[in-house]
Design an enzyme around this catalytic site. Sequence first.
Site, mmCIF file in Angstrom:
data_model
loop_
_atom_site.group_PDB
_atom_site.id
_atom_site.type_symbol
_atom_site.label_atom_id
_atom_site.label_comp_id
_atom_site.label_asym_id
_atom_site.label_seq_id
_atom_site.Cartn_x
_atom_site.Cartn_y
_atom_site.Cartn_z
ATOM 1 N N HIS A 1 -3.891 34.421 59.028
ATOM 2 C CA HIS A 1 -4.749 33.569 59.845
ATOM 3 C C HIS A 1 -5.271 34.356 61.028
ATOM 4 O O HIS A 1 -4.585 35.224 61.560
ATOM 5 C CB HIS A 1 -3.995 32.324 60.340
ATOM 6 C CG HIS A 1 -4.928 31.245 60.745
ATOM 7 N ND1 HIS A 1 -5.422 31.140 62.017
ATOM 8 C CD2 HIS A 1 -5.525 30.278 60.013
ATOM 9 C CE1 HIS A 1 -6.269 30.132 62.061
ATOM 10 N NE2 HIS A 1 -6.360 29.592 60.861
ATOM 11 N N ASP B 1 -3.796 26.584 53.164
ATOM 12 C CA ASP B 1 -4.220 26.565 51.762
ATOM 13 C C ASP B 1 -3.091 26.845 50.779
ATOM 14 O O ASP B 1 -3.240 26.568 49.594
ATOM 15 C CB ASP B 1 -5.339 27.593 51.542
ATOM 16 C CG ASP B 1 -6.636 27.108 52.148
ATOM 17 O OD1 ASP B 1 -7.050 25.996 51.801
ATOM 18 O OD2 ASP B 1 -7.218 27.825 52.979
HETATM 19 C C1 LIG Z 1 -7.648 34.232 56.958
HETATM 20 C C2 LIG Z 1 -8.174 35.647 57.072
HETATM 21 C C3 LIG Z 1 -9.642 35.672 56.607
HETATM 22 C C4 LIG Z 1 -8.100 36.077 58.538
HETATM 23 O O1 LIG Z 1 -8.735 37.294 58.628
HETATM 24 P P1 LIG Z 1 -8.781 38.180 59.962
HETATM 25 O O2 LIG Z 1 -8.342 37.425 61.131
HETATM 26 O O3 LIG Z 1 -10.136 38.786 60.012
HETATM 27 O O4 LIG Z 1 -7.687 39.259 59.700
HETATM 28 P P2 LIG Z 1 -7.972 40.701 59.149
HETATM 29 O O5 LIG Z 1 -8.870 40.641 57.964
HETATM 30 O O6 LIG Z 1 -8.444 41.561 60.308
HETATM 31 O O7 LIG Z 1 -6.528 41.144 58.695
HETATM 32 C C5 LIG Z 1 -5.628 41.907 59.513
HETATM 33 C C6 LIG Z 1 -4.751 42.732 58.596
HETATM 34 O O8 LIG Z 1 -3.940 41.878 57.789
HETATM 35 C C7 LIG Z 1 -4.243 42.037 56.410
HETATM 36 N N1 LIG Z 1 -4.297 40.734 55.792
HETATM 37 C C8 LIG Z 1 -4.749 39.590 56.362
HETATM 38 N N2 LIG Z 1 -4.615 38.585 55.498
HETATM 39 C C9 LIG Z 1 -4.080 39.105 54.381
HETATM 40 C C10 LIG Z 1 -3.719 38.550 53.149
HETATM 41 N N3 LIG Z 1 -3.901 37.271 52.901
HETATM 42 N N4 LIG Z 1 -3.194 39.360 52.214
HETATM 43 C C11 LIG Z 1 -3.008 40.663 52.460
HETATM 44 N N5 LIG Z 1 -3.335 41.255 53.614
HETATM 45 C C12 LIG Z 1 -3.871 40.477 54.556
HETATM 46 C C13 LIG Z 1 -5.630 42.714 56.380
HETATM 47 O O9 LIG Z 1 -5.822 43.450 55.195
HETATM 48 C C14 LIG Z 1 -5.537 43.571 57.594
HETATM 49 O O10 LIG Z 1 -4.743 44.692 57.305
HETATM 50 P P3 LIG Z 1 -5.128 46.145 57.857
HETATM 51 O O11 LIG Z 1 -5.113 46.000 59.354
HETATM 52 O O12 LIG Z 1 -4.069 47.011 57.297
HETATM 53 O O13 LIG Z 1 -6.507 46.408 57.316
HETATM 54 C C15 LIG Z 1 -7.329 36.603 56.219
HETATM 55 O O14 LIG Z 1 -5.978 36.510 56.617
HETATM 56 C C16 LIG Z 1 -7.484 36.347 54.735
HETATM 57 O O15 LIG Z 1 -8.422 36.850 54.103
HETATM 58 N N6 LIG Z 1 -6.549 35.551 54.119
HETATM 59 C C17 LIG Z 1 -6.646 35.222 52.712
HETATM 60 C C18 LIG Z 1 -7.633 34.101 52.497
HETATM 61 C C19 LIG Z 1 -7.110 32.773 52.984
HETATM 62 O O16 LIG Z 1 -6.005 32.381 52.681
HETATM 63 N N7 LIG Z 1 -7.960 32.092 53.724
HETATM 64 C C20 LIG Z 1 -7.637 30.751 54.237
HETATM 65 C C21 LIG Z 1 -7.600 30.772 55.730
HETATM 66 S S1 LIG Z 1 -7.068 29.222 56.379
#
Ligand SMILES: CC(C)(COP(=O)(O)OP(=O)(O)OC[C@H]1O[C@@H](n2cnc3c(N)ncnc32)[C@H](O)[C@@H]1OP(=O)(O)O)[C@@H](O)C(=O)NCCC(=O)NCCS
Length: 376
Positions: free
Chosen positions: A262, A313
């Site tokens: 998140h 989710d």
């Molecule tokens: C929710 C989400 C979009 C938040 O993204 P964000 O705040 O931009 O976080 P980031 O994309 O910068 O992620 C930070 C780090 O954690 C990792 N990470 C974050 N969520 C992850 C996940 N679900 N699985 C694996 N790695 C994850 C990223 O790869 C990143 O790693 P790095 O620094 O080594 O590159 C992201 O966690 C995600 O894509 N989750 C999966 C989709 C999901 O469940 N969405 C519903 C949200 S309510």
Amino acid sequence: MEESQEEIKRGLKDVAACETRISHVDPKGQLYYAGYNTDVLVGRVSFAEAVYLTWFDNLPSQKELSDFESSIISEMNLPEAVIKRLKSYSNSNHPMDILQSEIPYLGMHDPDLGDNSDSANRKKAIRIVAKVPTIIANLNRIRNNEPLIPPDDKLDFASNFLYMFLGKYPDELERETINKYMYLHLDHGLAASTFVARSTVSTQSDIYSGITSALGSLKGKFHGGANERVRGMLNEIKNIEDIEAYIQGRLDVKKRIMGFGHRIYQADDPRTKHLRELCENLCRRANKLDLYEKSKEIEFVVLNKKNIRPNVDFYAATILDALGIPVTFSTAFFASGRVAGWIAHIIEELNQRIIMRPTSRYTGKYGREFISIDKR
Ligand SMILES: CC(C)(COP(=O)(O)OP(=O)(O)OC[C@H]1O[C@@H](n2cnc3c(N)ncnc32)[C@H](O)[C@@H]1OP(=O)(O)O)[C@@H](O)C(=O)NCCC(=O)NCCS
């Protein structure tokens, strides 16, 4: 020409784009609806009651709630023209695409569409929040060649949704589940979809346009589209013993685990514990405890390997499975609760009367020489 030097916050991380009194996501793992900690209200208010709170900033009296809920239930019917269109879609069309197409069409049947006054918007708000679940329920019935079911005013609003979708009266556990499920999906600060809803109406556009924009944002896999993919993952992992290798395999190729992570929470998502509990109760009752155990093991493995926690989710996906909701309807169920939150934000934004218009840092060239088409 001077190069533009605007600072860019990628993904608008840590940027506050507006003021709101509707909900607050505390990074330490708390969620507030209009000042109430969601943990305090969960199970003590119905979904409709929580909607009232976010729209009017106060919990309703018994009379206010029954008037409010009756007005929503009385608006759950759809115009014949919308039903006709629902019948025209192919079964391969995704419910979220259909929902996103039907909202503007619904708007064209709303006598108050062109009136953006607060009183007209409150009427439209009731109609939209009432009709979104009906679109979803009717679409499912049409796909199964089953008769459409009108709402029953003996049931609360959220339970009516499940009743109209599945075609059977929900029992106590199912009524509790759908109310809590929709309550926990009601609002969540400035989520991506809420931001675009607000951004759309910041031009003083109409409420239907705001909802249409929000739906387009919600279906993406980084947002509400994740729950559908969680269900795909749960299907792909056949045995609990395969979880470790499955998760490691995804992480090795830098693929995300859906339903985890998140932007804001640095601790557990406060909704997870309630959804996990509902999930256990439903799975136990449906003789699907293996599904619950699988989900718990995935949570354990992802936390150990990557220190990432489940978001709304993750357990919601298993709940929908245990309720018998088809996979492709997963994100539409999310939308059925969140639409009321979007509406609260849209009305709040319309009253702020300022267009959302950020800047960008230009990375293109300046002063290029024009060459006529015959010389290019
Ligand atoms: C929710 C989400 C979009 C938040 O993204 P964000 O705040 O931009 O976080 P980031 O994309 O910068 O992620 C930070 C780090 O954690 C990792 N990470 C974050 N969520 C992850 C996940 N679900 N699985 C694996 N790695 C994850 C990223 O790869 C990143 O790693 P790095 O620094 O080594 O590159 C992201 O966690 C995600 O894509 N989750 C999966 C989709 C999901 O469940 N969405 C519903 C949200 S309510």
